[in-house]
Design an enzyme around this catalytic site. Structure first.
Site: not given
Ligand code: HPA
Length: 272
Positions: A31, A62, A84, A86-87, A114, A212-213, A236, A247
């Site tokens: 990302s 993307h 992903h 989750y998609e 990310a 998440m990847s 973050n 996001h």
């Molecule tokens: N959690 C999960 N996935 C993420 C995060 C997070 O805090 N930040 C960027 N991708």
């Protein structure tokens, strides 16, 4: 029904017909980190939607294409956008591009993402070398019958992230004066960000970052006998460590540190 091997053969042939040959490195850009592919010289671009048996990316930020060419003097095939879990894609689809890149002859995979920082010493904007992972997605891309021609039934994950590659990345960071963090990436399914309790658990279990990847792709890379380098962009602080998560902040942070990120990957690639 077409077998996985047959599908891979068709996908690989299509990509080869577009002029993709002699690849050394596969590169999965997370990302907000896709811009690195814009620096690939003599680029051949192939939209995912044109590739037989490829899934189609849906997430914002993307582009959804393969970019082949030369980066830092090395022949790379980059994924601008990944698939992903989750998609809604099954793990077989999430990891299909890694299988394709292996079929095309890469010897190494560079995965980037990310991630949320769990380690209390991390700050948003840090880059983290992934030295190991925890698969907390609740599944595994290798569940099902094993094709022994593709890899072993029980792959050894003791050194999933290639030790020598980690050394090279550390040296590259040092050379360019970048404060490269290091740690364990814990992969969740998403799409929710974690709860503060889950982050407390993650830290207790030894995670430094969450995302998440990546874990499924790395499992398939190891199964395929590929060397792996992983880099997270800490976008973050994880849930409970800052007021709230969104996001937009993930995108803003990748935007802010993308020059460092590109620099690190190129410096590392050059020395691998
Ligand atoms: N959690 C999960 N996935 C993420 C995060 C997070 O805090 N930040 C960027 N991708």
């Amino acid at each position: 029904m077409t077998s996985l091997q047959e599908k891979l053969q068709q996908t690989a042939s299509y990509i080869q017909e577009k002029g993709v040959n002699e690849i050394e490195f596969g590169l999965i850009l997370g990302s907000g980190l896709g811009e690195l592919a814009d620096e690939i010289e003599d680029a051949v671009k192939i939209a995912y939607s044109d590739i037989p048996y490829f899934p189609i990316s849906t997430v914002e930020g993307h582009a959804g294409q393969l970019v082949y060419g030369t980066l830092a003097g090395r022949k790379v095939l980059a994924m601008q956008g990944r698939f992903h879990f989750y998609e809604g894609y099954p793990m077989e689809s999430v990891t299909y591009p890694v299988r394709v890149m292996a079929a095309l002859g890469i010897h190494s995979l560079i995965v980037t993402n990310a991630a949320g920082g769990v380690n209390k010493n991390f700050e948003p904007g840090n880059l983290m070398l992934i030295n190991d992972h925890i698969n907390f997605t609740g599944t595994n891309p290798l569940i099902g019958p094993n094709d022994n021609e593709m890899g072993p039934r029980f792959p050894d994950m003791s050194h999933a992230y290639t030790i020598e590659y980690q050394d090279v990345a550390r040296a590259a960071a040092k050379k360019v004066g970048l404060n490269l963090r290091e740690g364990v990436y814990m992969g969740f399914s998403g799409p929710t960000y974690e709860t503060p309790a889950e982050i407390h658990m993650a830290r207790t279990m030894g995670a430094d970052a969450v995302g998440m990847s990546t874990v499924a792709e790395v499992i398939v890379a190891v199964h395929s006998g590929l060397k792996v380098l992983g880099v997270s962009c800490i976008t973050n602080l994880a849930a409970g460590m800052q007021a709230n998560l969104n996001h937009a902040e993930v995108v803003e942070t990748t935007e802010r540190v993308k020059e460092d990120f590109k620099f690190l990957v190129k410096e590392t690639l050059q020395e691998l």
